[in-house]
Write an enzyme that holds these catalytic residues in place. Structure first.
Site, PDB file in Angstrom:
ATOM      1  CD  GLU A 257       7.257 -25.418 -28.850  1.00  0.00           C
ATOM      2  OE1 GLU A 257       7.832 -26.054 -27.970  1.00  0.00           O
ATOM      3  OE2 GLU A 257       7.192 -25.795 -30.030  1.00  0.00           O
ATOM      4  CG  HIS A 278     -11.148 -30.013  -3.534  1.00  0.00           C
ATOM      5  ND1 HIS A 278     -12.008 -29.939  -2.459  1.00  0.00           N
ATOM      6  CD2 HIS A 278     -11.873 -30.515  -4.577  1.00  0.00           C
ATOM      7  CE1 HIS A 278     -13.199 -30.395  -2.827  1.00  0.00           C
ATOM      8  NE2 HIS A 278     -13.136 -30.750  -4.117  1.00  0.00           N
ATOM      9  CE  LYS A 367      15.125 -28.166 -29.912  1.00  0.00           C
ATOM     10  NZ  LYS A 367      14.522 -28.696 -31.124  1.00  0.00           N
TER      11      LYS A 367
HETATM   12  O1  PA5 Z   1       6.459 -28.224 -31.805  1.00  0.00           O
HETATM   13  C1  PA5 Z   1       7.659 -28.151 -32.046  1.00  0.00           C
HETATM   14  O2  PA5 Z   1       8.100 -27.805 -33.155  1.00  0.00           O
HETATM   15  C2  PA5 Z   1       8.672 -28.517 -30.983  1.00  0.00           C
HETATM   16  O3  PA5 Z   1       8.046 -28.733 -29.759  1.00  0.00           O
HETATM   17  C3  PA5 Z   1       9.438 -29.770 -31.387  1.00  0.00           C
HETATM   18  O4  PA5 Z   1       8.513 -30.803 -31.645  1.00  0.00           O
HETATM   19  C4  PA5 Z   1      10.411 -30.207 -30.280  1.00  0.00           C
HETATM   20  O5  PA5 Z   1      11.321 -29.165 -30.007  1.00  0.00           O
HETATM   21  C5  PA5 Z   1      11.166 -31.455 -30.715  1.00  0.00           C
HETATM   22  O6  PA5 Z   1      11.845 -31.227 -31.918  1.00  0.00           O
HETATM   23  P1  PA5 Z   1      12.327 -32.421 -32.833  1.00  0.00           P
HETATM   24  O7  PA5 Z   1      11.141 -33.156 -33.313  1.00  0.00           O
HETATM   25  O8  PA5 Z   1      13.079 -31.742 -33.931  1.00  0.00           O
HETATM   26  O9  PA5 Z   1      13.225 -33.286 -31.981  1.00  0.00           O
END
Ligand code: PA5
Length: 377
Positions: A257, A278, A367
């Site tokens: 990310e 394996h 989203k």
């Molecule tokens: O690292 C990030 O920013 C994302 O993975 C969020 O943590 C994830 O999308 C969850 O978002 P939120 O904490 O707003 O529910």
């Protein structure tokens, strides 16, 4: 102190500039966090953990991505014995998983920690609504609400509004710390403390790393960049401890990310050895040569240590660059160090690739598309 077995070319001026940029970044709050951890926040986390410990057999931790993987990684790795049992929910949209989580709690006493920075993410919202219903049915509204702990933004989002209106215990995710860099905030620390992990030691490890790991994290980031530029577009994180499977998942999320944007980045994959020798071992030894391997080498027994050496020799001979990160201890302090080390390395590495380590436009895109589809129906 984490040790590494490689020495890339380092452009000192450029890396110093990057470090300055990260320090100044409005999402760089995690850098100073361990060193300056707010004592009253730490006390509130421990008090809440104690209360949960006294009144619940289970804590249901609801969250996804950065609001979930970090604490699960440490709990699964260290398998503490003394704490409350943790159940995870809201990390997929599987009805089956949710039903099983509700059934696992059954008639036992439980509390809920809903963790979402935005407070609007669908997966945790659905799970939270089911578990809240179960709490209210079992305890009545007043006691149910006293068993809900909301970790979210101070001001924005539906969860923050609901928590204030209903009077849930609230923990704030600071504005200057994003999801995947938030393990060492209440996002991770509350579930960890409830599970029986020594959070003081974790913070101690991270604090030490904030000094000792800067050089090695920079080296590792520069090595990744060097390899990426040579066409090694996949990094395989290899661990020889099966209980670190979720740590691998955290690593993949952190790097994926943070770095995978603007058509840049190195694709993060993972293996657990010797198990995966394996299955994926054949590919690692002799498949397409577009990958390199990063061994996260925890202290281990003699036999496992021999496997580590054997893999390093075999895969190097097979033409894979093998990076090795030696972790000093398999405990809270070691994981505190590792988390800080990887967060810093990841931020530097993303900057070397010329992308913003702290946003996730791709996740937001999915989203939004899902929201549109749901509004259509
Ligand atoms: O690292 C990030 O920013 C994302 O993975 C969020 O943590 C994830 O999308 C969850 O978002 P939120 O904490 O707003 O529910």
């Amino acid at each position: 102190m984490i040790k590494v077995n490689f020495s890339p070319k380092i452009d000192d001026e450029k890396t110093a500039e990057i470090l300055k940029e990260i320090v100044k970044d409005k999402m760089g709050g995690w850098l100073e966090l361990p060193r300056n951890f707010d004592k009253s926040e730490l006390r509130s986390i421990k008090e809440a953990a104690e209360k949960i410990h006294n009144e619940s057999e289970y804590l249901v931790c609801i969250g996804i991505g950065g609001s979930y993987l970090g604490h699960r990684a440490i709990i699964e790795a260290l398998r503490p014995k003394s704490g409350v049992k943790i159940i995870y929910a809201g990390n997929s949209l599987s009805r089956r998983e949710l039903k099983e989580a509700l059934e696992e709690v059954g008639d036992a006493d439980f509390s809920v920690n809903i963790i979402s920075k935005s407070g609007t993410t669908l997966e945790p919202a659905i799970a939270f609504s089911e578990f809240k219903k179960k709490l209210v049915e079992k305890y009545g509204e007043e006691e149910a609400y006293s068993r809900i702990y909301a970790t979210t933004d101070a001001k924005h989002g539906a969860l923050s509004d609901e928590a204030k209106a209903a009077g849930y215990a609230r923990f704030v995710i600071p504005d200057n710390i994003g999801g995947r860099y938030s393990v060492l905030t209440a996002v991770g620390l509350l579930p960890l403390a409830v599970a029986g992990v020594d959070i003081d030691k974790l913070i101690e490890g991270a604090t030490e790393a904030s000094v000792s790991a800067v050089e090695t994290a920079t080296k590792y980031a520069c090595m990744r960049y060097e390899l990426g530029k040579k066409g090694y577009d996949t990094e395989v994180f290899a661990s020889f401890e099966p209980s670190t499977m979720y740590f691998n998942e955290w690593l993949k999320q952190l790097f994926g990310e943070s770095e995978g944007k603007g058509r840049q980045g190195i694709f993060p994959a993972s293996v657990i050895y010797s198990t995966d020798l394996h299955s994926l071992g054949q590919f690692m030894q002799d498949g397409r040569r577009n990958l390199y391997e990063t061994i996260v080498d925890f202290p281990t027994d003699d036999l496992n240590a021999k496997v580590v050496t054997a893999v390093r020799i075999a895969h190097t001979e097979g033409g894979i660059p093998v990076l090795c990160l030696s972790v000093p201890s398999f405990d809270e302090k070691g994981f505190g160090e590792l988390i800080y080390f990887f967060e810093l390395a990841c931020a530097i590495s993303a900057k070397l690739f010329g992308v913003n380590p702290f946003d996730q436009p791709g996740v937001e895109k999915y989203k939004q598309e899902l929201k549109k589809l749901m509004e259509e129906n």
